[in-house]
Design an enzyme around this catalytic site. Structure first.
Site, PDB file in Angstrom:
ATOM      1  N   GLY A  44       0.827  -1.279   0.292  1.00  0.00           N
ATOM      2  CA  GLY A  44       0.120   0.079  -0.077  1.00  0.00           C
ATOM      3  C   GLY A  44       0.845   1.498  -0.211  1.00  0.00           C
ATOM      4  O   GLY A  44       2.244   1.176   0.464  1.00  0.00           O
ATOM      5  N   GLN A  49       3.200   9.858   1.504  1.00  0.00           N
ATOM      6  CA  GLN A  49       3.858   9.380   1.374  1.00  0.00           C
ATOM      7  C   GLN A  49       5.199   9.454   0.360  1.00  0.00           C
ATOM      8  O   GLN A  49       6.257   9.225   0.334  1.00  0.00           O
ATOM      9  CB  GLN A  49       3.715   7.773   1.871  1.00  0.00           C
ATOM     10  N   CYS A  96       5.847  -0.217   7.528  1.00  0.00           N
ATOM     11  CA  CYS A  96       5.044   1.155   6.949  1.00  0.00           C
ATOM     12  C   CYS A  96       5.995   1.970   5.931  1.00  0.00           C
ATOM     13  O   CYS A  96       7.230   1.571   6.580  1.00  0.00           O
ATOM     14  CB  CYS A  96       4.757   2.257   7.477  1.00  0.00           C
ATOM     15  N   LEU A  97       6.014   1.718   5.258  1.00  0.00           N
ATOM     16  CA  LEU A  97       7.192   2.135   3.923  1.00  0.00           C
ATOM     17  C   LEU A  97       7.847   3.466   4.669  1.00  0.00           C
ATOM     18  O   LEU A  97       9.526   3.800   4.541  1.00  0.00           O
ATOM     19  CB  LEU A  97       7.001   2.204   1.977  1.00  0.00           C
ATOM     20  N   HIS A 138      -5.174   0.986   6.964  1.00  0.00           N
ATOM     21  CA  HIS A 138      -3.830   2.003   6.919  1.00  0.00           C
ATOM     22  C   HIS A 138      -3.380   3.301   6.348  1.00  0.00           C
ATOM     23  O   HIS A 138      -3.337   4.175   6.437  1.00  0.00           O
ATOM     24  CB  HIS A 138      -2.445   0.768   7.522  1.00  0.00           C
ATOM     25  N   GLU A 139      -3.971   2.294   4.888  1.00  0.00           N
ATOM     26  CA  GLU A 139      -3.502   3.769   4.345  1.00  0.00           C
ATOM     27  C   GLU A 139      -4.681   5.146   4.251  1.00  0.00           C
ATOM     28  O   GLU A 139      -4.046   6.530   3.866  1.00  0.00           O
ATOM     29  CB  GLU A 139      -3.314   3.138   2.642  1.00  0.00           C
ATOM     30  N   HIS A 142      -3.058   7.209   6.498  1.00  0.00           N
ATOM     31  CA  HIS A 142      -2.106   7.809   6.493  1.00  0.00           C
ATOM     32  C   HIS A 142      -3.015   9.423   5.247  1.00  0.00           C
ATOM     33  O   HIS A 142      -2.607  10.687   5.504  1.00  0.00           O
ATOM     34  CB  HIS A 142      -1.302   7.247   4.766  1.00  0.00           C
TER      35      HIS A 142
HETATM   36 NI    NI Z   1       2.223   3.514   5.766  1.00  0.00          NI
END
Ligand code: NI
Length: 184
Positions: A44, A49, A96-97, A138-139, A142
Site C-alpha cells: 500500500g 508518502q 509502513c514504507l 492503514h492507507e 495516511h
Molecule cells: Ni504506511
C-alpha cells in the site's frame, strides 16, 4: 517514475490531505505510485508518502499468496470515505514504507464500507473485509495524517523513540529511495 518515499518525521505525513478535484487526470500519478510501491515491495502507498498531500492511495495485495481473495486486490482509491467500520477488532503486525524496519501489532475492526472513485472517476461503494480492510484502513489513516505507531501504548512508543529518530535522519538500512526530514 519512481518517487523517493517520505520518512517518518516529515510534516506531510501529519497533514490531513486535500480532496482531489473531480475529473483531474490522475492516471500518470497512479501509475507512478504503483511503480514506487512495487520498487519498495510495499502492499500500500498513500500520496502523502511521496510528498503529495492529496486524498489518493494505491494497494496491491496480489503478492500475499497466503491470504485468500487477494488475487484481484490491486486498486487505486481516490477521495475515499470510510462510511462504516464494524466487527471484532483483530490484531496484526503492521509495517509502513515510511517507518522502515519496525513492525508492531495494531488492532482494527474487521469490516469496512467505503465509497471512493477509481482512476477513471467512476464512483464505487463497496465493503471490504479482513486483510483488504486492514490495508485500506492503514492507507486511509495516511491521508488523515495518522500513522500505525499512533495506536501503540506509551511504553511501546518510548521504546521505539531511538529507531524513529534514526528514520527521521534517513539512517535506515533499506534498498529503496527515501527522503528524510532531518537528513544532513
Ligand atoms: Ni504506511
Amino acid at each position: 517514475m519512481i518517487y523517493p518515499i517520505v520518512m517518518y518525521g516529515d510534516a506531510v505525513l501529519r497533514k490531513r490531505a486535500s480532496e482531489i478535484e473531480k475529473g483531474t487526470d490522475v492516471k500518470q500519478l497512479v501509475a507512478d505510485m504503483f511503480e514506487t510501491m512495487h520498487e519498495a515491495n510495499g502492499i500500500g502507498l498513500a500520496a502523502p508518502q511521496i510528498g503529495k498531500s492529496i486524498r489518493l492511495f494505491v494497494v496491491d495485495g496480489t503478492t500475499l499468496e497466503d491470504e485468500p481473495g487477494m488475487a484481484d486486490f490491486k486498486m487505486a482509491f481516490i477521495n475515499p470515505v470510510i462510511l462504516d467500520e464494524a466487527g471484532e477488532e483483530w490484531g496484526f503486525e503492521e509495517g509502513c514504507l515510511s517507518i522502515p524496519n519496525i513492525r508492531e501489532e495494531v488492532f482494527r475492526k474487521g469490516t469496512i464500507r467505503m465509497k471512493y472513485f477509481d482512476e477513471d472517476w467512476n464512483a464505487h461503494e463497496e465493503e471490504f473485509n479482513g486483510m483488504k480492510a486492514r490495508i485500506i484502513q492503514h492507507e486511509y489513516d495516511h491521508i488523515e495524517g495518522k500513522l500505525f505507531i499512533d495506536y501503540l501504548s506509551p511504553l511501546k512508543k518510548r521504546l521505539l523513540k531511538g529507531k524513529l529518530a534514526n528514520i527521521s535522519k534517513g539512517d535506515v538500512d533499506i534498498d529503496y529511495r527515501i527522503t528524510a526530514p532531518l537528513k544532513k
